[in-house]
Design an enzyme around this catalytic site. Sequence first.
Site, PDB file in Angstrom:
ATOM      1  N   HIS A   1      -6.832   1.891   1.844  1.00  0.00           N
ATOM      2  CA  HIS A   1      -6.347   2.564   2.886  1.00  0.00           C
ATOM      3  C   HIS A   1      -7.299   4.001   3.349  1.00  0.00           C
ATOM      4  O   HIS A   1      -7.453   4.429   2.453  1.00  0.00           O
ATOM      5  CB  HIS A   1      -4.923   3.165   2.733  1.00  0.00           C
ATOM      6  CG  HIS A   1      -3.874   3.620   3.962  1.00  0.00           C
ATOM      7  ND1 HIS A   1      -3.198   3.038   4.735  1.00  0.00           N
ATOM      8  CD2 HIS A   1      -4.316   4.641   4.705  1.00  0.00           C
ATOM      9  CE1 HIS A   1      -2.832   3.574   5.921  1.00  0.00           C
ATOM     10  NE2 HIS A   1      -3.370   4.671   5.678  1.00  0.00           N
TER      11      HIS A   1
ATOM     12  N   GLN B   1      -9.289  13.045  -0.561  1.00  0.00           N
ATOM     13  CA  GLN B   1      -8.666  14.024  -1.698  1.00  0.00           C
ATOM     14  C   GLN B   1      -8.984  15.162  -1.474  1.00  0.00           C
ATOM     15  O   GLN B   1     -10.080  15.659  -1.058  1.00  0.00           O
ATOM     16  CB  GLN B   1      -8.964  13.189  -3.129  1.00  0.00           C
ATOM     17  CG  GLN B   1      -8.348  11.742  -3.389  1.00  0.00           C
ATOM     18  CD  GLN B   1      -8.957  11.432  -4.772  1.00  0.00           C
ATOM     19  OE1 GLN B   1      -8.076  12.041  -5.505  1.00  0.00           O
ATOM     20  NE2 GLN B   1      -9.551  10.383  -4.947  1.00  0.00           N
TER      21      GLN B   1
ATOM     22  N   HIS C   1      -3.937   0.842   8.207  1.00  0.00           N
ATOM     23  CA  HIS C   1      -4.452   0.438   6.989  1.00  0.00           C
ATOM     24  C   HIS C   1      -5.924  -0.131   7.196  1.00  0.00           C
ATOM     25  O   HIS C   1      -6.864   0.009   6.088  1.00  0.00           O
ATOM     26  CB  HIS C   1      -3.544  -0.407   6.213  1.00  0.00           C
ATOM     27  CG  HIS C   1      -3.931  -0.886   4.836  1.00  0.00           C
ATOM     28  ND1 HIS C   1      -3.597  -0.421   3.755  1.00  0.00           N
ATOM     29  CD2 HIS C   1      -4.738  -2.098   4.660  1.00  0.00           C
ATOM     30  CE1 HIS C   1      -4.205  -1.147   2.672  1.00  0.00           C
ATOM     31  NE2 HIS C   1      -4.968  -1.953   3.286  1.00  0.00           N
TER      32      HIS C   1
ATOM     33  N   CYS D   1       0.511   3.569   3.327  1.00  0.00           N
ATOM     34  CA  CYS D   1       1.048   3.194   4.617  1.00  0.00           C
ATOM     35  C   CYS D   1       2.392   3.704   5.020  1.00  0.00           C
ATOM     36  O   CYS D   1       3.094   4.107   4.118  1.00  0.00           O
ATOM     37  CB  CYS D   1       1.216   1.630   4.775  1.00  0.00           C
ATOM     38  SG  CYS D   1      -0.407   0.677   4.833  1.00  0.00           S
TER      39      CYS D   1
ATOM     40  N   CYS E   1       0.864  -1.340   0.077  1.00  0.00           N
ATOM     41  CA  CYS E   1      -0.234  -0.016  -0.085  1.00  0.00           C
ATOM     42  C   CYS E   1       0.986   1.289  -0.068  1.00  0.00           C
ATOM     43  O   CYS E   1       1.802   1.340   0.771  1.00  0.00           O
ATOM     44  CB  CYS E   1      -0.993  -0.061   1.059  1.00  0.00           C
ATOM     45  SG  CYS E   1      -1.803   1.520   1.150  1.00  0.00           S
TER      46      CYS E   1
ATOM     47  N   ASN F   1     -13.937   9.248  -1.103  1.00  0.00           N
ATOM     48  CA  ASN F   1     -14.608   8.122  -1.629  1.00  0.00           C
ATOM     49  C   ASN F   1     -14.281   6.929  -0.682  1.00  0.00           C
ATOM     50  O   ASN F   1     -13.248   6.685  -0.492  1.00  0.00           O
ATOM     51  CB  ASN F   1     -14.306   7.815  -3.089  1.00  0.00           C
ATOM     52  CG  ASN F   1     -14.485   9.017  -3.868  1.00  0.00           C
ATOM     53  OD1 ASN F   1     -15.336   9.710  -3.843  1.00  0.00           O
ATOM     54  ND2 ASN F   1     -13.370   9.469  -4.888  1.00  0.00           N
TER      55      ASN F   1
ATOM     56  N   HIS G   1      -8.366   7.055   3.268  1.00  0.00           N
ATOM     57  CA  HIS G   1      -7.924   8.419   2.607  1.00  0.00           C
ATOM     58  C   HIS G   1      -8.994   9.156   2.103  1.00  0.00           C
ATOM     59  O   HIS G   1     -10.236   8.756   1.775  1.00  0.00           O
ATOM     60  CB  HIS G   1      -6.687   8.057   2.123  1.00  0.00           C
ATOM     61  CG  HIS G   1      -6.954   7.730   0.413  1.00  0.00           C
ATOM     62  ND1 HIS G   1      -7.737   6.282   0.360  1.00  0.00           N
ATOM     63  CD2 HIS G   1      -7.225   8.329  -0.781  1.00  0.00           C
ATOM     64  CE1 HIS G   1      -7.962   6.314  -1.002  1.00  0.00           C
ATOM     65  NE2 HIS G   1      -7.504   7.131  -1.782  1.00  0.00           N
TER      66      HIS G   1
END
Length: 347
Positions: free
Chosen positions: A167, A171, A116, A73, A70, A156, A169
């Site tokens: 993971h 944007q 994660h 991470c 990933c 999303n 997250h």
Amino acid sequence: MKKTSTRLADGRELVYYDLRDDVVRDAVDPRPLDPISTTSEVRRDPLLGDSVAIASHRQGRTYHPPADACPLCPSRDGRHSEIPDGDYDVVVFENRFPSLADDSGRCEVVCFTSDHDASFADLTEERAALVLEAWTDRTAELAELPHVQQVFCFENRGAEIGVTLGHPHGQIYAYPFTTPRTALMLRSLDDHRAATGRNLFDDVVARERAEAERVVLETGEWVAFVPYAAHWPYEVHLYPTRRVPDLRALDDAARTEFPQVYLELLRRFDRIFGQGEPPTPYISAWHQAPFGDPRRDAFALHLELFTIRRTSGKLKFLAGSESGMSVFINDVPPEAAARRLREVASA
């Protein structure tokens, strides 16, 4: 909050946001990365009047890597990722495969936690508050770029949404134009002002609070409701009770209450469809006023949270009417959705 800015091996900016003031972030990115080369271009549709980003370089972006590879991470055990340090609280960095770049805007990735296998709903209130500070700080920084007109912070979640990195997250997109959705809101704002002399956002929130049937939760500083004409099966709009144009204008009271309110909404979304169901896929989107627009102070910052799952095991697809003509058909009455979201409140 402590903020530390650094650079990755290819020159992209990375910013650590830490809860502790004594944390030292001096790890260096050792990867032999080539300079970023993008083909991002914004083209205007002459029929619809909106803008489309053409970004062919994104075809090569990372796609569903295994957990031990990933890129979000921390760098550990000899494996180097996008985050040079071995642990972090919240990190923001320039996207390696941006939809918008250079004069066409900017795209950033926000990593909510180094865990994660977690999700935003798993964060503590303290960590959620730190994410809010990061969103606010990035909005302020990106607002200073001469070509940026609007900043969009969003998340999303779920493969059903199209997420390619598991993971937790989000944007941030910094657009060089006012987005079509915001332009429609501003037009409606103008029309409502001309017809009534009042603010459209204020009237929408006042109506929902007065009718109460679609209100999901309300505190002294925030109100969350399913909108009267919801497009999605389960859709919640979250407004601060005091209208402000963007995240930078939230006062301390609203910032203090936000983590509790937002985490509760996310946890309810995960309980909508009952035990044993996979995590609810969703999109969480902050709507902020564009910069330089004379109607900025009349715009209302708000967050829209919605899922494309309409019932257990079934998704809401954007088919002919939605995709072809932008006319949504919702299978779940907004009043029923609000009732269900109240039923799954935390004990």
